[in-house]
Design an enzyme around this catalytic site. Structure first.
Site, PDB file in Angstrom:
ATOM      1  CE1 TYR A 435       1.164  -0.059   4.260  1.00  0.00           C
ATOM      2  CE2 TYR A 435      -1.231  -0.127   5.045  1.00  0.00           C
ATOM      3  CZ  TYR A 435      -0.017  -0.174   5.442  1.00  0.00           C
ATOM      4  OH  TYR A 435       0.311  -0.251   6.396  1.00  0.00           O
ATOM      5  CD  GLU A 436      -0.521   5.029   2.290  1.00  0.00           C
ATOM      6  OE1 GLU A 436      -0.526   5.802   1.252  1.00  0.00           O
ATOM      7  OE2 GLU A 436      -1.074   4.784   2.882  1.00  0.00           O
TER       8      GLU A 436
END
Length: 589
Positions: A435-436
């Site tokens: 993620y990110e």
């Protein structure tokens, strides 16, 4: 579950001896960040994390979050721990005093975040996302928006999120379908659905402030047509419920106590933040904050895993040392005497301590970018941050995951069993490379946008630092060979970059083919520089045992881990042809 103890000795070593935070703060005029204040934050923060958050880590994983008709309840103890966190003033440590914060440097906030993430990664997601939302509103919001939202967010009465991803698009945000229709009163009606929203719904705060990417009716196609909106769960003025609801929560491999939500916006009232169609620029303020935090999750889970593994390796008896019994009075020797267990433990130690140094080095740049009165210093810091952020996110999360795998392996079969807690750390660490912005995307950002896109300027900003360091320490009596090794790699780094750039001019696929290996290659060199800084600082320590441990770990890093650069370099130089030669249809079953 491993009993977490904040590694205060190593933290103080970096703060006091390697990076000299105190002189750094004085130069920036951060007089409130006195040595006594820094010590108090370390001591009291450690107590809170060890005594309040760590005991909730395993129970939170086992219980998870509960979803009932749009209502999300966090695991037992989470809400009370957040109230204690807020009451202790921890939430506003690095926040603007104009909105109720303590105004201390960002670096102190990151030191605290490390302890929080190491003791309970899932719990740390809730304040972590809020800090990111605060940074975006502070940087891009109007005075009215700041006055309306920042005081409540700083006080911890409200929390925040960022809402980017939709079911049909993750990285390619230009494809988002969420729409924002202008209203007569200057507000916007937000309609659409977002997925994978961390802390999107929960019971820990009275209100949740969502930062939502959406497109205006006349928006240009692609990422140039994205705007950013503040969408509160409850209206700030009336307290009435806004039309945003949680449709479900995800059932995940790890970070189970962090609510990962599907959020549905049904004509919800939103407020434009920043300029229309410039939302991605605003969101990057928040995303860069989150990416540093995500990289730290590799360090955090790795630190917790190491603490569990080192205790187990000293207690677990299996076989005899190859060089003869070390504990003849016992039925077998502790497994820490075996070379392969040492290999795993030293790999864990070298990555954890190296990644902590990278975190603190980067944290000082954040301070300079925010606090320096010198425009030139601020720009230099911002350039270095732009270069280092994708490396911090990807290298630290990848190596942190490797560390948690070693931690499980040290335990053997017991590492695979839930009751020891080692498998939870590996599960929790697995999300960080995803993620990110996946680590593949971080690598493309580094090589394509930051390095080649700046014609090598951002890379040279860092290699110059390394070059000066190597020149100053070229004749170091104990570390000369390692300084020369670093110097050669530093020169090779530039040469490899030119080679990739030249190949990419003929075939753009060369960037995508080289990116991940190039990022990891870069990360290993950066840690080599930081390990030498730590080794030199350690030699001045009165604590001989601590100093010797640093020097031995530095030696291990240079002899056992830094050689991985050769493999990454070879992969980069192999080019894209072997990746793209096989037709797509040949991958079918």
């Amino acid at each position: 579950m491993p009993e977490y103890k904040a590694p205060l000795r190593d933290m103080r070593f970096l703060i006091d001896n390697v990076f000299d935070f105190h002189r750094h703060y004085a130069a920036l005029g951060a007089t409130d960040a006195s040595p006594d204040m820094v010590s108090a934050i370390l001591e009291e923060g450690a107590k809170f994390c060890e005594n309040v958050l760590a005991p909730l880590n395993r129970s939170g994983d086992e219980e998870g979050c509960h979803f009932d008709n749009g209502v999300v309840t966090t695991p037992k103890g989470f809400k009370e721990a957040f109230a204690q966190y807020v009451e202790g003033g921890w939430h506003g440590v690095a926040a603007d005093p104009a909105y109720g914060g303590q105004g201390l440097p960002q670096s102190l906030g990151l030191v605290l975040s490390e302890m929080i993430g190491s003791s309970n990664t899932s719990w740390g997601m809730y304040p972590g996302l809020t800090h990111g939302a605060m940074s975006a509103i502070h940087a891009h919001g109007t005075d009215e928006q700041k006055a309306t939202f920042l005081s409540k967010l700083t006080a911890g009465e409200w929390t925040g999120t960022m809402c980017l991803t939709e079911a049909h698009c993750g990285t390619d945000l230009g494809l988002i379908k969420t729409r924002a229709v202008p209203q007569a009163d200057g507000r916007y009606a937000i309609t659409g659905s977002k997925i994978f929203i961390s802390a999107g719904e929960h019971d820990m705060s009275a209100n949740i402030i969502h930062l939502v990417l959406a497109k205006l009716p006349d928006a240009p196609a692609g990422t140039k047509g994205i705007s950013l909106f503040i969408v509160p769960k409850f209206h700030a003025d009336s307290g009435e419920r806004n039309a945003v609801y949680c449709g479900s929560i995800e059932h995940k491999m790890g970070i189970k106590a962090s609510a990962t939500c599907v959020l549905n916006f049904d004509g919800a009232t939103g407020f434009l933040i920043g300029e229309a169609n410039k939302g991605l620029n605003c969101m990057f303020t928040m995303m860069n904050h989150a990416r540093l935090g995500t990289g730290m999750q590799g360090l955090c889970n790795g630190e917790a895993s190491f603490q569990g593994a080192i205790k187990y390796a000293n207690d677990r008896l299996q076989m005899r040392s190859l060089t003869g019994a070390k504990t003849p009075e016992k039925a077998a020797d502790p497994i820490i005497v075996h070379p392969d267990v040492r290999r795993m433990l030293l790999t864990m130690k070298a990555f954890n301590e190296g990644n902590r140094a990278l975190t603190y080095f980067t944290a000082q740049l954040l301070d300079t970018a925010h606090l320096s009165s010198d425009a030139g210093q601020r720009q230099e810091a911002e350039d270095l941050l732009a270069f280092l952020t994708p490396i911090c996110k990807a290298f630290m999360s990848d190596t942190g995951l490797e560390v948690t795998h070693h931690g499980m392996q040290v335990f053997g079969g017991h590492g695979y069993i839930r009751e020891w807690g080692m498998e939870q750390l590996a599960r929790d660490a697995r999300i960080a490379p995803i993620y990110e912005g996946t680590n593949g995307i971080q690598a493309l950002d580094l090589l394509g946008r930051k390095v080649l896109g700046s014609q090598g300027k951002l890379l040279r900003g860092f290699t110059k630092i390394v070059h000066k360091f190597c020149a100053a320490n070229a004749e170091h009596p104990q570390l000369k060979a390692y300084v020369e090794q670093l110097n050669q790699l530093n020169q090779q780094w530039g040469e490899l970059t030119v080679k990739v750039g030249m190949a990419a001019m003929k075939n753009p696929d060369e960037v995508g083919a080289a990116a991940v290996d190039y990022l990891m290659y870069s990360g290993y060199i950066i840690l080599a520089y930081l390990w030498l800084r730590m080794a030199i600082a350690a030699q001045a320590q009165d604590d001989a045992e601590f100093a010797n441990a640093k020097l031995a770990t530095c030696e291990f890093y240079f002899k056992r881990l830094l050689p991985r650069t050769a493999t990454h370099r070879a992969a980069v130089e192999a080019g894209s042809e072997c990746l793209m030669a096989l037709p797509a249809q040949m991958f079918a079953l």
